[in-house]
Design a protein around this motif. Structure first.
Motif, PDB file in Angstrom:
ATOM      1  N   UNK A 170     -95.468 -91.341 -17.083  1.00 25.14           N
ATOM      2  CA  UNK A 170     -94.979 -90.232 -17.902  1.00 25.14           C
ATOM      3  C   UNK A 170     -94.341 -90.821 -19.152  1.00 25.14           C
ATOM      4  N   UNK A 171     -94.918 -90.529 -20.294  1.00 28.63           N
ATOM      5  CA  UNK A 171     -94.447 -91.127 -21.545  1.00 28.63           C
ATOM      6  C   UNK A 171     -93.103 -90.527 -21.937  1.00 28.63           C
TER       7      UNK A 171
ATOM      8  N   UNK B 132     -93.504 -94.891 -26.493  1.00 24.75           N
ATOM      9  CA  UNK B 132     -94.186 -96.166 -26.304  1.00 24.75           C
ATOM     10  C   UNK B 132     -95.052 -96.132 -25.051  1.00 24.75           C
ATOM     11  N   UNK B 133     -96.093 -96.946 -25.074  1.00 27.32           N
ATOM     12  CA  UNK B 133     -96.995 -97.113 -23.940  1.00 27.32           C
ATOM     13  C   UNK B 133     -97.342 -98.592 -23.800  1.00 27.32           C
ATOM     14  N   UNK B 134     -97.748 -99.023 -22.600  1.00 25.47           N
ATOM     15  CA  UNK B 134     -98.300-100.373 -22.481  1.00 25.47           C
ATOM     16  C   UNK B 134     -99.525-100.534 -23.377  1.00 25.47           C
TER      17      UNK B 134
ATOM     18  N   UNK C 299     -93.511 -86.079 -25.578  1.00 23.09           N
ATOM     19  CA  UNK C 299     -92.658 -86.518 -24.477  1.00 23.09           C
ATOM     20  C   UNK C 299     -92.999 -85.751 -23.207  1.00 23.09           C
ATOM     21  N   UNK C 300     -93.254 -86.477 -22.114  1.00 21.54           N
ATOM     22  CA  UNK C 300     -93.556 -85.844 -20.844  1.00 21.54           C
ATOM     23  C   UNK C 300     -95.026 -85.862 -20.463  1.00 21.54           C
ATOM     24  N   UNK C 301     -95.920 -86.256 -21.363  1.00 21.66           N
ATOM     25  CA  UNK C 301     -97.343 -86.348 -21.022  1.00 21.66           C
ATOM     26  C   UNK C 301     -97.558 -87.456 -19.994  1.00 21.66           C
TER      27      UNK C 301
ATOM     28  N   UNK D 252    -105.957 -91.672 -22.159  1.00 27.79           N
ATOM     29  CA  UNK D 252    -106.396 -90.689 -21.176  1.00 27.79           C
ATOM     30  C   UNK D 252    -105.179 -90.030 -20.547  1.00 27.79           C
ATOM     31  N   UNK D 253    -105.162 -88.710 -20.619  1.00 27.00           N
ATOM     32  CA  UNK D 253    -104.041 -87.927 -20.097  1.00 27.00           C
ATOM     33  C   UNK D 253    -104.484 -87.248 -18.799  1.00 27.00           C
TER      34      UNK D 253
END
Length: 407
Positions: free
Chosen positions: A93-94, A329-331, A376-378, A345-346
């Motif tokens: 969850x981002x 942020x994401x990896x 926020x929250x995806x 991909x969500x």
């Protein structure tokens, strides 16, 4: 009266079969519509441009074709829980956080042209002796490289000896001294050293052979002549490369290059020598993109006093980046990058995955900033994103971000 009744009955009996046939026909048509079978299409896993309406093999690579949904416009993929576990698809969850660190650039060590020496023939003649006969050989400064036989050189030596003899007859004459100096300078320009000239004066014998020595030390990178070959004035003999100082070139995307300045200090780590990091000053930024890529280059130099590193070694350049707070942020591996853009991909629901076009910002070794496309929250796929990308192409036969716009 009975005749009229008979005619009516006969007409009715004649009409019944036609009605029955029409009813059957309409029933068959309706059955055809309801029970219509959707035509299956097939494609090659390695060459998605190959599309056929029947099972077979790829005409390019010979692989068996696999079924896919040619005309499906649905963007989502349905992957059940069992297949998610087998493909190691995990989500995150981002949320907002801080981003700092350094951006790692892929680079390599290359030869510094300023450390190279190009040696050419100073006078026409024949290569009588070639002391260096192979590339890769190490050469020290002052080491003999080749011996040249030259009649022209013998003529210049004779002129110098005659000039000296003439000067002795006219002691103190200024013009005679100038003639001697000019003759000596010619010999020096054609490669004669001071010791060779003194030996000529001492022996009073001309020598058509002259040995040429290495002006600098280095490694023979190119050898252009063979022993016994005739050369003209200015002909290339060999090229020496010095490895005491090497260039470091690193690939940079244009959006990253705008934050890099000439004179900026960066850390360089050579693959295999991670315990010996070097500091480098960026001295040049390539003004144009490399042919066939969307990359530019930065360059600097590092010292290599013991010549422990060779050109061609991989080097990692670390660009320091400013810290950011309250950013999504994401990896790094969660973002799929191809020639048409970047997407993630969500996960929607239990087993539905949908591609989402995004824009990225600052990035370090582990994390990347998502500036547009997510909120926020995806719930975003962080491992297995490239598997979903491949699965989509196989099933749909097209890029998952075709027709997508950033939300």
């Amino acid at each position: 009266m009975e005749r009229k009744v008979f005619i009516k009955k006969f007409a009715l009996l004649a009409l019944v079969p036609s009605v029955f046939v029409a009813a059957c026909s309409s029933e068959d048509k309706s059955k055809g519509k309801v029970g219509a079978v959707k035509q299956q299409t097939f494609t090659c896993p390695m060459h998605p441009q190959i599309i056929k309406n029947e099972m077979g093999t790829c005409p390019i690579c010979g692989m068996d074709l696999v079924p896919f949904e040619k005309n499906s416009n649905e963007k989502a993929l349905k992957i059940d829980e069992k297949r998610q576990a087998l493909a190691n698809i995990t989500t995150l969850v981002i949320g907002e956080g801080n981003l700092s660190g350094a951006k790692q650039l892929n680079g390599r060590l290359t030869v510094n042209p300023e450390q190279s020496s190009y040696i050419s023939s100073r006078i026409a003649g024949r290569i009588e002796q070639l002391y260096i006969r192979e590339t890769g050989a190490k050469v020290g400064k002052g080491q003999p490289l080749y011996k040249l036989y030259s009649e022209q050189l013998a003529t210049l030596q004779q002129e110098y000896l005659m000039a000296i003899a003439q000067e002795k007859q006219f002691q103190g004459d200024k013009i005679e001294r100038q003639i001697v100096a000019a003759a000596k300078q010619k010999l020096q320009l054609y490669g004669q050293s001071e010791s060779q000239i003194q030996q000529l004066v001492k022996t009073q014998k001309k020598d058509p052979y002259v040995v040429f020595y290495a002006p600098e030390g280095g490694v023979v990178a190119e050898l252009s002549v063979t022993q016994g070959q005739y050369v003209t004035e200015g002909s290339p003999i060999l090229r020496l490369e010095g490895y005491g100082q090497l260039w470091v070139e690193a690939d940079v995307y244009p959006n990253e290059a705008k934050n890099i300045k000439i004179g900026q200090k960066v850390k360089v780590v050579i693959a295999g020598w991670e315990d010996q990091p070097k500091e480098m000053t960026i001295s040049f930024i390539t003004p144009s993109l490399q042919a066939g890529t969307q990359l530019t280059q930065i360059r600097g130099s590092i010292a290599n006093p013991r010549q422990q590193w060779q050109p061609g070694l991989q080097a990692n350049v670390f660009l320091p980046s400013a810290s950011k707070s309250n950013v999504l942020t994401l990896p790094v591996d969660a973002v799929v990058r191809d020639g048409k853009g970047m997407h993630v991909w969500v996960k929607n629901g239990k087993d539905h995955f949908e591609p989402r076009l995004v824009k990225t910002g600052q990035e370090n070794n582990n994390e990347v900033e998502i500036s547009e496309g997510l909120k926020n929250g995806d719930q975003v796929v962080v491992t297995g994103a490239y598997l979903l990308y491949s699965e989509y192409i196989l099933k749909k036969g097209k890029n998952p971000i075709e027709g997508l716009k950033i939300k």
